[in-house]
Design a protein around this motif. Structure first.
Motif, PDB file in Angstrom:
ATOM      1  N   VAL A  66       3.471  87.504  80.835  1.00 33.25           N
ATOM      2  CA  VAL A  66       2.275  87.050  80.153  1.00 33.25           C
ATOM      3  C   VAL A  66       2.999  85.726  79.537  1.00 33.25           C
ATOM      4  CG1 VAL A  66       0.669  86.960  78.370  1.00 33.25           C
ATOM      5  CG2 VAL A  66       1.136  89.256  79.926  1.00 33.25           C
ATOM      6  N   GLU A  67       1.991  84.570  79.858  1.00 35.79           N
ATOM      7  CA  GLU A  67       2.422  83.461  79.060  1.00 35.79           C
ATOM      8  C   GLU A  67       1.208  82.732  78.035  1.00 35.79           C
ATOM      9  OE1 GLU A  67       6.012  81.029  81.199  1.00 35.79           O
ATOM     10  OE2 GLU A  67       3.837  80.473  81.746  1.00 35.79           O
ATOM     11  N   HIS A  68       1.671  82.354  76.911  1.00 41.93           N
ATOM     12  CA  HIS A  68       0.621  81.654  75.724  1.00 41.93           C
ATOM     13  C   HIS A  68      -0.279  82.756  75.379  1.00 41.93           C
ATOM     14  CE1 HIS A  68       2.587  77.938  76.621  1.00 41.93           C
ATOM     15  NE2 HIS A  68       2.771  77.934  77.928  1.00 41.93           N
ATOM     16  N   PHE A  69       0.167  83.770  75.216  1.00 37.41           N
ATOM     17  CA  PHE A  69      -0.906  84.977  74.454  1.00 37.41           C
ATOM     18  C   PHE A  69      -1.052  84.495  73.134  1.00 37.41           C
ATOM     19  CE2 PHE A  69      -1.848  88.987  72.367  1.00 37.41           C
ATOM     20  CZ  PHE A  69      -2.355  89.295  73.545  1.00 37.41           C
ATOM     21  N   THR A  70      -2.506  84.201  73.174  1.00 38.53           N
ATOM     22  CA  THR A  70      -2.796  84.121  71.501  1.00 38.53           C
ATOM     23  C   THR A  70      -4.281  84.829  71.350  1.00 38.53           C
ATOM     24  OG1 THR A  70      -3.610  82.114  70.121  1.00 38.53           O
ATOM     25  CG2 THR A  70      -4.357  82.199  72.577  1.00 38.53           C
ATOM     26  N   VAL A  71      -4.100  85.345  69.867  1.00 37.32           N
ATOM     27  CA  VAL A  71      -5.430  86.038  69.401  1.00 37.32           C
ATOM     28  C   VAL A  71      -6.261  85.166  68.597  1.00 37.32           C
ATOM     29  CG1 VAL A  71      -6.041  88.062  68.366  1.00 37.32           C
ATOM     30  CG2 VAL A  71      -4.046  88.106  70.015  1.00 37.32           C
ATOM     31  N   SER A  72      -7.311  85.108  68.508  1.00 33.69           N
ATOM     32  CA  SER A  72      -8.313  84.782  67.384  1.00 33.69           C
ATOM     33  C   SER A  72      -9.371  85.538  67.028  1.00 33.69           C
ATOM     34  CB  SER A  72      -8.871  83.167  68.215  1.00 33.69           C
ATOM     35  OG  SER A  72      -9.737  83.905  68.677  1.00 33.69           O
ATOM     36  N   ASN A  73     -10.118  85.384  65.924  1.00 34.69           N
ATOM     37  CA  ASN A  73     -11.155  86.074  65.454  1.00 34.69           C
ATOM     38  C   ASN A  73     -12.266  86.281  66.375  1.00 34.69           C
ATOM     39  OD1 ASN A  73     -10.034  86.423  62.931  1.00 34.69           O
ATOM     40  ND2 ASN A  73     -11.088  84.521  62.364  1.00 34.69           N
ATOM     41  N   ASN A  74     -12.157  85.405  67.669  1.00 35.99           N
ATOM     42  CA  ASN A  74     -13.351  85.516  68.625  1.00 35.99           C
ATOM     43  C   ASN A  74     -12.519  86.341  69.964  1.00 35.99           C
ATOM     44  OD1 ASN A  74     -15.184  84.403  67.274  1.00 35.99           O
ATOM     45  ND2 ASN A  74     -14.610  82.422  67.703  1.00 35.99           N
ATOM     46  N   GLY A  75     -11.523  86.545  69.988  1.00 40.64           N
ATOM     47  CA  GLY A  75     -10.896  87.278  71.339  1.00 40.64           C
ATOM     48  C   GLY A  75      -9.543  87.087  71.493  1.00 40.64           C
ATOM     49  N   VAL A  76      -9.188  86.912  72.914  1.00 41.69           N
ATOM     50  CA  VAL A  76      -7.859  86.723  73.416  1.00 41.69           C
ATOM     51  C   VAL A  76      -7.836  85.650  74.478  1.00 41.69           C
ATOM     52  CG1 VAL A  76      -7.899  88.720  74.610  1.00 41.69           C
ATOM     53  CG2 VAL A  76      -5.757  87.981  73.523  1.00 41.69           C
ATOM     54  N   GLU A  77      -6.594  85.206  74.589  1.00 41.97           N
ATOM     55  CA  GLU A  77      -6.499  84.295  75.592  1.00 41.97           C
ATOM     56  C   GLU A  77      -5.006  84.179  76.256  1.00 41.97           C
ATOM     57  OE1 GLU A  77      -7.912  79.517  77.132  1.00 41.97           O
ATOM     58  OE2 GLU A  77      -8.305  80.503  74.815  1.00 41.97           O
ATOM     59  N   PHE A  78      -4.748  84.084  77.525  1.00 39.98           N
ATOM     60  CA  PHE A  78      -3.343  84.323  78.099  1.00 39.98           C
ATOM     61  C   PHE A  78      -3.605  84.054  79.503  1.00 39.98           C
ATOM     62  CE2 PHE A  78      -4.935  88.674  77.828  1.00 39.98           C
ATOM     63  CZ  PHE A  78      -4.592  89.066  79.163  1.00 39.98           C
ATOM     64  N   SER A  79      -2.385  83.651  80.245  1.00 47.35           N
ATOM     65  CA  SER A  79      -1.968  83.703  81.578  1.00 47.35           C
ATOM     66  C   SER A  79      -1.141  84.814  81.954  1.00 47.35           C
ATOM     67  CB  SER A  79      -1.023  82.486  81.996  1.00 47.35           C
ATOM     68  OG  SER A  79      -2.257  81.030  81.641  1.00 47.35           O
ATOM     69  N   VAL A  80      -1.344  85.367  83.154  1.00 46.65           N
ATOM     70  CA  VAL A  80      -0.870  86.516  83.502  1.00 46.65           C
ATOM     71  C   VAL A  80      -0.045  86.344  85.112  1.00 46.65           C
ATOM     72  CG1 VAL A  80      -2.777  87.764  84.125  1.00 46.65           C
ATOM     73  CG2 VAL A  80      -0.774  88.943  83.538  1.00 46.65           C
ATOM     74  N   GLU A  81       0.840  86.984  85.359  1.00 42.07           N
ATOM     75  CA  GLU A  81       1.494  86.704  86.782  1.00 42.07           C
ATOM     76  C   GLU A  81       2.135  88.276  86.880  1.00 42.07           C
ATOM     77  OE1 GLU A  81       5.454  85.114  89.093  1.00 42.07           O
ATOM     78  OE2 GLU A  81       3.992  83.724  87.774  1.00 42.07           O
ATOM     79  N   GLY A  82       2.163  88.877  88.322  1.00 42.66           N
ATOM     80  CA  GLY A  82       2.800  89.739  88.685  1.00 42.66           C
ATOM     81  C   GLY A  82       2.558  89.628  90.212  1.00 42.66           C
ATOM     82  N   ASP A  83       3.358  90.918  90.528  1.00 41.90           N
ATOM     83  CA  ASP A  83       3.624  90.629  92.038  1.00 41.90           C
ATOM     84  C   ASP A  83       2.567  91.873  92.602  1.00 41.90           C
ATOM     85  OD1 ASP A  83       4.739  93.141  91.366  1.00 41.90           O
ATOM     86  OD2 ASP A  83       6.652  92.842  92.346  1.00 41.90           O
ATOM     87  N   LYS A  84       1.698  92.555  91.856  1.00 44.08           N
ATOM     88  CA  LYS A  84       0.495  93.478  92.504  1.00 44.08           C
ATOM     89  C   LYS A  84      -0.718  93.160  91.499  1.00 44.08           C
ATOM     90  CE  LYS A  84       3.830  96.811  93.971  1.00 44.08           C
ATOM     91  NZ  LYS A  84       4.958  97.020  93.214  1.00 44.08           N
ATOM     92  N   ASP A  85      -1.733  93.665  92.048  1.00 52.70           N
ATOM     93  CA  ASP A  85      -2.999  93.622  91.136  1.00 52.70           C
ATOM     94  C   ASP A  85      -2.496  94.628  90.016  1.00 52.70           C
ATOM     95  OD1 ASP A  85      -4.244  92.122  93.131  1.00 52.70           O
ATOM     96  OD2 ASP A  85      -5.350  93.695  93.985  1.00 52.70           O
ATOM     97  N   ALA A  86      -3.238  94.089  88.948  1.00 51.09           N
ATOM     98  CA  ALA A  86      -2.995  94.982  87.641  1.00 51.09           C
ATOM     99  C   ALA A  86      -3.955  95.250  86.861  1.00 51.09           C
ATOM    100  CB  ALA A  86      -2.070  94.212  86.801  1.00 51.09           C
ATOM    101  N   GLN A  87      -4.034  96.524  86.083  1.00 48.22           N
ATOM    102  CA  GLN A  87      -4.902  96.832  85.012  1.00 48.22           C
ATOM    103  C   GLN A  87      -4.233  96.498  83.751  1.00 48.22           C
ATOM    104  OE1 GLN A  87      -7.775  98.695  85.932  1.00 48.22           O
ATOM    105  NE2 GLN A  87      -8.365  98.844  83.752  1.00 48.22           N
TER     106      GLN A  87
END
Length: 137
Positions: A66-87
């Protein structure tokens, strides 16, 4: 997007990045200080989990980076990478409605449960990060 070799780090923009889905054995790093909070990350190919001050923040099955994970009062935002679909499971406000975006496409409105957890499935391909944005409605 490469995996996070140091397991967790602070980025120049003030966000954090964490996780290494390429590890064959579970690795963890605790007491990582960021903005006055202590973070703990556990990660390997089966799972990536992040805690802040002993409380759940993020989990993916299987593991992700996970890169650039940020949390605010309105939610969360980030980029995610993996080698398989993820939950992905993310800690947000209890009993609150959120709009979920994956690669800037709205995937729907979702309610968190009584404990504030929201689960999202993302299709992942190695070396192709996916942006995830969850915004309070």
């Amino acid at each position: 997007m490469p995996v996070i070799e140091e397991l967790i780090r602070t980025e120049q923009d003030g966000t954090i990045s964490f996780g290494n889905y390429k590890l064959s054995t579970k690795s963890k790093l605790q007491d990582f200080e960021h903005d006055g909070d202590l973070y703990k990350v556990k990660t390997f190919y089966e799972i990536t989990k992040l805690e802040r001050n002993g409380m759940f923040v993020y989990e993916s099955v299987p593991g992700t980076a996970v890169e650039h994970f940020t949390v605010s009062n309105n939610g969360v935002e980030f980029s995610v990478e993996g080698d398989k679909d993820a939950q992905l499971t993310i800690q947000l406000e209890d009993d609150t409605e959120y709009e979920v975006f994956v690669d800037d496409a709205a995937v729907g409105s979702m309610m968190t449960n009584m404990s504030g957890k929201l689960s999202v499935s993302v299709e992942l391909n190695e070396e192709e990060p996916v942006s995830v944005k969850v915004v309070r409605r």
